[in-house]
Design a protein around this motif. Structure first.
Motif, PDB file in Angstrom:
ATOM      1  N   UNK A   1      38.673  54.263  42.084  1.00 32.47           N
ATOM      2  CA  UNK A   1      39.614  53.150  42.283  1.00 32.47           C
ATOM      3  C   UNK A   1      39.490  52.139  41.143  1.00 32.47           C
ATOM      4  N   UNK A   2      38.267  51.825  40.759  1.00 28.99           N
ATOM      5  CA  UNK A   2      38.059  50.852  39.686  1.00 28.99           C
ATOM      6  C   UNK A   2      38.557  51.418  38.358  1.00 28.99           C
ATOM      7  N   UNK A   3      38.312  52.705  38.104  1.00 29.54           N
ATOM      8  CA  UNK A   3      38.838  53.331  36.896  1.00 29.54           C
ATOM      9  C   UNK A   3      40.361  53.212  36.861  1.00 29.54           C
ATOM     10  N   UNK A   4      41.010  53.508  37.979  1.00 30.63           N
ATOM     11  CA  UNK A   4      42.478  53.370  38.052  1.00 30.63           C
ATOM     12  C   UNK A   4      42.901  51.951  37.681  1.00 30.63           C
ATOM     13  N   UNK A   5      42.212  50.963  38.231  1.00 32.89           N
ATOM     14  CA  UNK A   5      42.563  49.570  37.961  1.00 32.89           C
ATOM     15  C   UNK A   5      42.345  49.233  36.485  1.00 32.89           C
ATOM     16  N   UNK A   6      41.227  49.658  35.919  1.00 27.82           N
ATOM     17  CA  UNK A   6      40.966  49.389  34.503  1.00 27.82           C
ATOM     18  C   UNK A   6      42.027  50.022  33.612  1.00 27.82           C
ATOM     19  N   UNK A   7      42.470  51.194  33.975  1.00 25.94           N
ATOM     20  CA  UNK A   7      43.439  51.892  33.142  1.00 25.94           C
ATOM     21  C   UNK A   7      44.840  51.287  33.213  1.00 25.94           C
ATOM     22  N   UNK A   8      45.115  50.428  34.187  1.00 22.02           N
ATOM     23  CA  UNK A   8      46.412  49.746  34.210  1.00 22.02           C
ATOM     24  C   UNK A   8      46.504  48.706  33.113  1.00 22.02           C
ATOM     25  N   UNK A   9      45.354  48.148  32.717  1.00 20.49           N
ATOM     26  CA  UNK A   9      45.290  47.057  31.746  1.00 20.49           C
ATOM     27  C   UNK A   9      46.088  45.853  32.250  1.00 20.49           C
ATOM     28  N   UNK A  10      46.135  45.707  33.563  1.00 22.50           N
ATOM     29  CA  UNK A  10      46.854  44.607  34.216  1.00 22.50           C
ATOM     30  C   UNK A  10      45.888  43.846  35.116  1.00 22.50           C
ATOM     31  N   UNK A  11      46.370  42.776  35.713  1.00 18.12           N
ATOM     32  CA  UNK A  11      45.598  42.038  36.705  1.00 18.12           C
ATOM     33  C   UNK A  11      45.733  42.742  38.051  1.00 18.12           C
ATOM     34  N   UNK A  12      44.624  43.194  38.601  1.00 20.24           N
ATOM     35  CA  UNK A  12      44.647  43.925  39.872  1.00 20.24           C
ATOM     36  C   UNK A  12      43.929  43.112  40.943  1.00 20.24           C
ATOM     37  N   UNK A  13      44.598  42.855  42.072  1.00 25.30           N
ATOM     38  CA  UNK A  13      43.986  42.046  43.115  1.00 25.30           C
ATOM     39  C   UNK A  13      42.880  42.814  43.852  1.00 25.30           C
ATOM     40  N   UNK A  14      42.189  42.088  44.679  1.00 24.45           N
ATOM     41  CA  UNK A  14      41.146  42.658  45.535  1.00 24.45           C
ATOM     42  C   UNK A  14      41.695  43.849  46.317  1.00 24.45           C
ATOM     43  N   UNK A  15      40.930  44.896  46.372  1.00 22.91           N
ATOM     44  CA  UNK A  15      41.272  46.119  47.118  1.00 22.91           C
ATOM     45  C   UNK A  15      42.518  46.837  46.597  1.00 22.91           C
ATOM     46  N   UNK A  16      42.936  46.527  45.373  1.00 20.97           N
ATOM     47  CA  UNK A  16      44.085  47.194  44.769  1.00 20.97           C
ATOM     48  C   UNK A  16      43.829  48.688  44.704  1.00 20.97           C
ATOM     49  N   UNK A  17      44.873  49.474  44.955  1.00 20.83           N
ATOM     50  CA  UNK A  17      44.797  50.931  44.822  1.00 20.83           C
ATOM     51  C   UNK A  17      45.987  51.407  44.005  1.00 20.83           C
ATOM     52  N   UNK A  18      45.804  52.572  43.363  1.00 24.27           N
ATOM     53  CA  UNK A  18      46.843  53.149  42.527  1.00 24.27           C
ATOM     54  C   UNK A  18      48.156  53.214  43.300  1.00 24.27           C
ATOM     55  N   UNK A  19      49.229  52.808  42.631  1.00 26.04           N
ATOM     56  CA  UNK A  19      50.549  52.806  43.249  1.00 26.04           C
ATOM     57  C   UNK A  19      50.954  51.446  43.791  1.00 26.04           C
ATOM     58  N   UNK A  20      49.981  50.555  43.987  1.00 25.13           N
ATOM     59  CA  UNK A  20      50.309  49.217  44.478  1.00 25.13           C
ATOM     60  C   UNK A  20      50.706  48.316  43.316  1.00 25.13           C
ATOM     61  N   UNK A  21      51.376  47.227  43.647  1.00 29.37           N
ATOM     62  CA  UNK A  21      51.786  46.261  42.632  1.00 29.37           C
ATOM     63  C   UNK A  21      50.568  45.566  42.039  1.00 29.37           C
ATOM     64  N   UNK A  22      50.647  45.293  40.747  1.00 34.24           N
ATOM     65  CA  UNK A  22      49.643  44.473  40.079  1.00 34.24           C
ATOM     66  C   UNK A  22      50.124  43.032  40.129  1.00 34.24           C
ATOM     67  N   UNK A  23      49.259  42.103  39.755  1.00 32.56           N
ATOM     68  CA  UNK A  23      49.626  40.688  39.776  1.00 32.56           C
ATOM     69  C   UNK A  23      50.407  40.340  38.525  1.00 32.56           C
ATOM     70  N   UNK A  24      51.459  39.570  38.697  1.00 36.41           N
ATOM     71  CA  UNK A  24      52.291  39.110  37.580  1.00 36.41           C
ATOM     72  C   UNK A  24      52.333  37.595  37.640  1.00 36.41           C
ATOM     73  N   UNK A  25      51.506  36.919  36.836  1.00 36.55           N
ATOM     74  CA  UNK A  25      51.524  35.451  36.852  1.00 36.55           C
ATOM     75  C   UNK A  25      52.889  34.930  36.419  1.00 36.55           C
ATOM     76  N   UNK A  26      53.263  33.807  36.996  1.00 35.39           N
ATOM     77  CA  UNK A  26      54.539  33.176  36.631  1.00 35.39           C
ATOM     78  C   UNK A  26      54.476  32.736  35.172  1.00 35.39           C
ATOM     79  N   UNK A  27      55.565  32.927  34.476  1.00 36.11           N
ATOM     80  CA  UNK A  27      55.597  32.588  33.044  1.00 36.11           C
ATOM     81  C   UNK A  27      55.854  31.126  32.831  1.00 36.11           C
TER      82      UNK A  27
END
Length: 180
Positions: A154-180
């Motif tokens: 799970x952590x490898x999946x999150x690292x490979x997104x190169x995005x912000x991943x919330x707690x308990x994030x799993x592959x296929x779920x949305x990553x965090x997108x901070x407001x611009x």
């Protein structure tokens, strides 16, 4: 102890893989898997009770790691002959078809900073190392508590997104997108 952002140290250590032939001075180096993610996990000793559950658990996910361009590498401070004997004695371990570092001099374990001061063996350490040999994640468990290989995946999946991943994030779920 090395930490996130540190380079994996250079190494050239004995390695054992498979059960078809006795060990024959095979070696593994830090350069062998350049350009790939590496899951490097350590256990305290062969012929113990918790360690085989972890090795089998990681072995069961080997194809999943490979699907993510990651190689699985196990290791302890036992010799290649002890690794071979342990694999031969347990068909579940024989099926754990990935390289096992035989760091019987403890050089790599000490370089990583994962040797238990009292027992003189490697702690249950897991390193996720990126294709440039930079450590991206580390977990360390004491000698008596096993790890969760699915959490490493799970952590490898999150690292490979190169995005912000919330707690308990799993592959296929949305990553965090901070407001611009």
């Amino acid at each position: 102890m090395l930490t996130v952002g540190d380079k994996l140290p250079e190494f050239n250590v004995p390695v054992q893989q498979g059960t078809d032939a006795l060990p024959n001075d095979e070696r593994l180096t830090d350069k062998d898997f350049d350009g790939k993610w590496k899951i490097l996990f350590w256990w305290p000793k062969d012929f113990t009770f918790v360690c085989p559950t972890e090795i089998v658990g990681y072995g069961d996910l080997k194809d999943d790691f490979e699907d993510r361009d990651a190689v699985l590498i196990g290791g302890s401070m036992d010799t290649d002959f002890v690794h071979f004997a342990w694999r031969k004695s347990d068909e579940r371990l024989a099926k754990a078809d990935f390289p096992w570092i035989a760091d019987n001099k403890g050089e790599l374990a000490h370089a990583l900073g994962i040797v238990d001061k009292n027992a003189g063996v490697a702690l249950r350490a897991t390193f996720i190392v990126d294709p440039d040999n930079v450590i991206q994640h580390i977990t360390i468990n004491g000698l008596n508590v096993g790890r969760n290989p699915k959490e490493t995946l799970r952590i490898l999946d999150a690292l490979q997104t190169d995005e912000l991943c919330p707690c308990n994030w799993e592959e296929g779920q949305d990553v965090l997108k901070p407001a611009a």
